[in-house]
Every structure is written in structure tokens, then in C-alpha cells.
Design a protein around this motif. Structure first.
Motif, PDB file in Angstrom:
ATOM      1  N   LEU A 109      41.574 -26.604 -81.477  1.00 52.22           N
ATOM      2  CA  LEU A 109      42.350 -25.820 -80.518  1.00 52.22           C
ATOM      3  C   LEU A 109      43.844 -25.965 -80.782  1.00 52.22           C
ATOM      4  O   LEU A 109      44.594 -24.985 -80.693  1.00 52.22           O
ATOM      5  CB  LEU A 109      42.020 -26.264 -79.096  1.00 52.22           C
ATOM      6  CG  LEU A 109      40.601 -25.995 -78.604  1.00 52.22           C
ATOM      7  CD1 LEU A 109      40.454 -26.473 -77.169  1.00 52.22           C
ATOM      8  CD2 LEU A 109      40.264 -24.513 -78.697  1.00 52.22           C
ATOM      9  N   ALA A 110      44.288 -27.182 -81.065  1.00 49.07           N
ATOM     10  CA  ALA A 110      45.703 -27.395 -81.365  1.00 49.07           C
ATOM     11  C   ALA A 110      46.128 -26.587 -82.584  1.00 49.07           C
ATOM     12  O   ALA A 110      47.217 -26.000 -82.603  1.00 49.07           O
ATOM     13  CB  ALA A 110      45.975 -28.881 -81.582  1.00 49.07           C
ATOM     14  N   ARG A 111      45.276 -26.530 -83.602  1.00 44.71           N
ATOM     15  CA  ARG A 111      45.610 -25.741 -84.788  1.00 44.71           C
ATOM     16  C   ARG A 111      45.634 -24.251 -84.469  1.00 44.71           C
ATOM     17  O   ARG A 111      46.492 -23.514 -84.970  1.00 44.71           O
ATOM     18  CB  ARG A 111      44.595 -26.026 -85.897  1.00 44.71           C
ATOM     19  CG  ARG A 111      44.694 -27.425 -86.484  1.00 44.71           C
ATOM     20  CD  ARG A 111      43.901 -27.532 -87.769  1.00 44.71           C
ATOM     21  NE  ARG A 111      42.468 -27.405 -87.522  1.00 44.71           N
ATOM     22  CZ  ARG A 111      41.652 -28.433 -87.363  1.00 44.71           C
ATOM     23  NH1 ARG A 111      42.140 -29.666 -87.392  1.00 44.71           N
ATOM     24  NH2 ARG A 111      40.362 -28.250 -87.173  1.00 44.71           N
ATOM     25  N   ARG A 160      29.533 -17.501 -78.012  1.00 45.50           N
ATOM     26  CA  ARG A 160      30.469 -18.540 -78.413  1.00 45.50           C
ATOM     27  C   ARG A 160      31.302 -18.122 -79.614  1.00 45.50           C
ATOM     28  O   ARG A 160      32.433 -18.565 -79.777  1.00 45.50           O
ATOM     29  CB  ARG A 160      29.712 -19.835 -78.736  1.00 45.50           C
ATOM     30  CG  ARG A 160      29.075 -20.478 -77.527  1.00 45.50           C
ATOM     31  CD  ARG A 160      28.467 -21.810 -77.891  1.00 45.50           C
ATOM     32  NE  ARG A 160      29.475 -22.751 -78.365  1.00 45.50           N
ATOM     33  CZ  ARG A 160      29.200 -23.951 -78.873  1.00 45.50           C
ATOM     34  NH1 ARG A 160      27.934 -24.339 -78.968  1.00 45.50           N
ATOM     35  NH2 ARG A 160      30.165 -24.745 -79.277  1.00 45.50           N
ATOM     36  N   VAL A 161      30.742 -17.269 -80.481  1.00 48.54           N
ATOM     37  CA  VAL A 161      31.518 -16.796 -81.629  1.00 48.54           C
ATOM     38  C   VAL A 161      32.651 -15.897 -81.162  1.00 48.54           C
ATOM     39  O   VAL A 161      33.817 -16.096 -81.524  1.00 48.54           O
ATOM     40  CB  VAL A 161      30.608 -16.051 -82.619  1.00 48.54           C
ATOM     41  CG1 VAL A 161      31.439 -15.358 -83.693  1.00 48.54           C
ATOM     42  CG2 VAL A 161      29.634 -17.024 -83.263  1.00 48.54           C
ATOM     43  N   GLU A 181      36.639 -24.031 -74.605  1.00 46.51           N
ATOM     44  CA  GLU A 181      36.366 -25.346 -75.178  1.00 46.51           C
ATOM     45  C   GLU A 181      36.655 -26.454 -74.175  1.00 46.51           C
ATOM     46  O   GLU A 181      35.916 -27.443 -74.083  1.00 46.51           O
ATOM     47  CB  GLU A 181      37.210 -25.540 -76.442  1.00 46.51           C
ATOM     48  CG  GLU A 181      36.977 -26.853 -77.169  1.00 46.51           C
ATOM     49  CD  GLU A 181      35.616 -26.907 -77.837  1.00 46.51           C
ATOM     50  OE1 GLU A 181      35.135 -28.032 -78.098  1.00 46.51           O
ATOM     51  OE2 GLU A 181      35.030 -25.826 -78.088  1.00 46.51           O
ATOM     52  N   ALA A 182      37.739 -26.304 -73.396  1.00 46.22           N
ATOM     53  CA  ALA A 182      38.084 -27.329 -72.410  1.00 46.22           C
ATOM     54  C   ALA A 182      37.018 -27.415 -71.319  1.00 46.22           C
ATOM     55  O   ALA A 182      36.625 -28.514 -70.901  1.00 46.22           O
ATOM     56  CB  ALA A 182      39.445 -27.023 -71.802  1.00 46.22           C
ATOM     57  N   VAL A 183      36.533 -26.273 -70.855  1.00 48.85           N
ATOM     58  CA  VAL A 183      35.489 -26.276 -69.831  1.00 48.85           C
ATOM     59  C   VAL A 183      34.194 -26.861 -70.383  1.00 48.85           C
ATOM     60  O   VAL A 183      33.498 -27.639 -69.704  1.00 48.85           O
ATOM     61  CB  VAL A 183      35.275 -24.845 -69.300  1.00 48.85           C
ATOM     62  CG1 VAL A 183      34.060 -24.783 -68.383  1.00 48.85           C
ATOM     63  CG2 VAL A 183      36.506 -24.361 -68.543  1.00 48.85           C
TER      64      VAL A 183
END
Length: 402
Positions: free
Chosen positions: A372-374, A275-276, A325-327
Motif C-alpha cells: 500500500l505504501a508503494r 479483490r483484483v 486492505e486496512a479493513v
């Protein structure tokens, strides 16, 4: 699973694309026709404004203010043009910030609008003339030009008409480009305003990147503390109990449990490490990393990947974390039964789209999505979220590669 790139060009998709192009062309023609009408109105306004300004300068006693009636008319027509450009030509611009700037825009815009109207009239005249000629040749028999329709004459007329139509269409394309250029130069921000806006944006994204890095560090700390550390503490306790056990069978059982706990600790550590940052991004690239995401997801994931060449490393990393992240969110929170991921190259941009069939209602200000947006904003990309209650949830990101 990874869907072949040819699936992105299915028949329905091609038909939708053709309809979209045809719709855009019709809107552009309608916008130019309306622009020719407004150009006539603007020409009248400019003629009146010239007289009013001359009178105002002659009797203003040194004051150079634009008369209110001229300023009001210029602003109203400029706002009308701004809306026309937005609706028909897809050009979003702010309104002029002063009467002089609005008048300058109208002065430059009038000849462009009249030129578009003239080209549209020529195209209409050519189509009517061609229809009448064909009607006289093959319906009435009364030759419009006095020349019978021999094969050579028909071919010559068709080729000549197609060439003229091509030139006229190119003229319309040029007028659309001129409309957009004039609007950007006169209605858009000045170079100084653009620089100031850019500096503000860079300062904001830099601060957002720092916040995103801090959020990642806190997440990693929580994963290590709540997962791996607890496993290692349990492992140490089992080994200590095994050393103190006087019964060989009890000691062997405790050592077996310790071995099992060490295996779970290693799995947790690999999960945190993955994940990192996935090692596949450095080696085989984004496509291989997405295959790992699809394999590890508890929800079936279909990935359509259509990027001919490997994107820059920063773009690959941002696209990977957006998808991952979305999944993860779809599997944990939305109750989705399937997730479809699409990664495609569009010019100098890499487009990412993730859609799940879950319950929707995703919070755009939640920690994960906000991060995620950032991350996307740090690359001058755009991030979008559409998640109405009941679903589906669609997350999109456009990342520049240039």
C-alpha cells in the motif's frame, strides 16, 4: 454503513479546529517576536562580519575563505533560525551547506525579522493606547484626548482602530510568508538538487510500483491456485464419480454435491475478481465501492465520505485498495470490533484515514502494508501508520488530485 458528511463537522471537531487555529496564530506571533530578537543579534553579527571580511580580504593574499569565527557564528544563527521556523512557523528546512549561503540567508532575513518586530510593537502600542483611552473615558472620567466619549466619537475610534488592527494583522501574515520564502530560497535545495532528488524519487517509486504489481500477481495466483482451482478439481472428481456410479440414488447425491461445489467455486471466483478490481469503481465510483467493502466486512465498518466531486481514477483506485486492505487486516489480525473510515477532500488532496480498535502492533514492513505504501508513493502521496501495542491502529494516506 456510510455516515453523512455533516458528521465530519460536529461541534467538538469545530472546537478542536478553532483551538488549533488559535494555537497556530499564537505560535506564529511568538515566533515573530523571537525572530525580531534574533534579527538584532544577526545584525550585530553581520556588522562584525563585514569588518572581519574586509580585513581578511585585505590581508588574505588572494585567499577568499570566510574567517572561521564568521563562519561559525553564521552557522549557529542559521541553525537557530531553522529551529525557530520549524517550532513556531511549521517550516522545515535543512541548514545552509556553507558559510556564504548562511551569510546570504542572514542578510535577507534581518530586515524581515526587524519588520515583524516593528509591526508587533505597533500592535502592542495600539492595544495599550486603546485600553488607556477606554479607561479614561469610562473609569476615571479624565478624558485622555480632552474629548468626551460621544457615540459618534466612540464609533469613529472603534472603526479606525479595527482598520488599523486588520492592516497590522495582514502585515504579520505577510512577514510570516516572507520568512518562509526566504528560508526556502536560501536554506532549501537548489533547483538542480531538487531535480536530482525528484529523479531519484521517481526511479524509486517506479521500482516500487513494479514490485507492487508482482506482489499482486503472486497474490492472485495463490488465490486461484488455493481456492478456485481446488474447488474445480473437487467438482471434476464428483462429476466423474457420478458418471461411474451404478446406483441412480448415489449418482443423484453426487450430482447434488457437484452442484453445491460449483456454487462455492463461483463464489470463490467472484471473491478473487472483486479483490483484483471492483467493477463499482468504473461505474458508480469510490463511494459505492466502499459501501461494498462495508457490507462484505465481518467487522462493522463506519464510513464518513466527504468528497464533493469525483476524484481522478488513479486516486480512487489507490484510496480503495488502501481502505480495503486496512479493513481486511483489521478483520483478520487485529481482533477489532469496529473500524472507522474517513475520506475527505482537503484542497487538492484526498485524505484517507482508517482507525480500528484492535490490539495494534501492525508491521509496517509486512507485505500488505508495504505494498500500500508503494502504491501511494507512486502517486506522490504520503502513507502513514500508527499502531502501538494495544491499539488503536491508524492508517492514513494523502493522495494529490492535481
Amino acid at each position: 454503513m456510510i455516515a453523512p458528511s455533516d458528521d465530519l463537522a460536529t461541534g467538538p471537531a469545530r472546537r478542536r479546529g478553532a483551538r488549533a487555529v488559535a494555537g497556530a496564530a499564537l505560535r506564529a506571533v511568538a515566533g515573530l517576536a523571537l525572530g525580531a530578537v534574533t534579527a538584532g543579534m544577526e545584525m550585530v553579527l553581520l556588522a562584525v562580519a563585514a569588518l572581519v571580511l574586509a580585513y581578511a580580504l585585505a590581508f588574505s593574499r588572494g585567499r577568499r575563505a570566510v574567517p572561521k569565527v564568521v563562519a561559525h557564528g553564521a552557522r549557529r544563527l542559521t541553525e537557530l533560525e531553522r529551529r525557530r521556523l520549524a517550532v513556531f512557523l511549521g517550516e522545515e528546512q535543512t541548514a545552509a551547506d556553507g558559510p556564504l549561503r548562511a551569510l546570504a540567508y542572514l542578510v535577507l532575513r534581518v530586515p524581515v525579522g526587524l519588520l515583524g518586530g516593528v509591526i508587533l510593537l505597533l500592535i502592542t502600542y495600539g492595544m495599550v493606547a486603546g485600553t488607556m483611552l477606554a479607561w479614561s473615558w469610562w473609569v476615571t472620567g479624565e478624558y485622555l484626548d480632552g474629548i468626551p466619549p460621544s457615540p459618534l466619537i466612540v464609533v469613529y475610534t472603534a472603526v479606525f482602530g479595527l482598520v488599523l488592527l486588520f492592516v497590522a494583522v495582514q502585515g504579520l501574515v505577510g512577514v510570516v510568508a516572507l520568512e518562509r520564502t526566504v528560508a526556502r530560497r536560501c536554506l532549501g535545495p537548489s533547483p538542480l538538487e531538487e531535480y536530482e532528488r525528484r529523479i531519484t524519487q521517481l526511479s524509486l517509486t517506479r521500482a516500487q510500483v513494479v514490485d507492487a504489481v508482482d506482489d499482486e500477481r503472486r497474490r492472485i495466483e495463490r488465490d486461484l491456485h488455493d481456492g478456485v482451482q481446488q474447488r474445480l478439481v473437487a467438482l471434476g472428481m464428483l462429476i466423474g464419480r457420478a458418471r461411474r456410479a451404478g446406483d441412480p440414488e448415489r449418482s443423484a447425491e453426487l450430482l447434488r454435491q457437484a452442484h453445491e461445489e460449483s456454487r462455492h467455486a463461483l463464489e470463490d471466483l467472484r471473491e478473487v475478481t472483486w479483490r483484483v478490481y471492483p467493477a463499482a469503481l468504473d461505474g458508480e465510483g469510490l463511494r459505492a465501492a466502499l459501501e461494498t467493502v462495508a457490507e462484505r466486512s465481518p467487522v462493522p465498518v463506519t464510513i464518513a465520505y466527504d468528497v464533493p466531486s469525483r476524484p481522478p481514477h488513479a486516486v480512487e483506485t489507490a484510496a480503495y485498495f488502501v481502505i480495503c486492505e486496512a479493513v481486511t487486516n483489521a478483520a483478520k489480525h487485529s481482533g477489532a470490533r469496529h473500524v472507522h473510515v474517513r475520506v475527505a477532500a482537503r484542497g487538492t488532496m484526498i485524505g484517507v484515514r482508517i482507525e480500528d480498535d484492535g490490539t495494534g502492533g501492525a508491521d509496517p514492513f509486512g507485505g500488505g502494508l508495504a505494498g500500500l505504501a508503494r502504491r501511494v508513493a507512486a502517486l506522490d502521496g504520503t502513507f502513514g501508520l500508527d499502531s502501538p501495542p494495544g491499539g488503536p491502529t491508524v492508517i492514513s494516506a494523502d493522495l494529490p488530485c492535481g
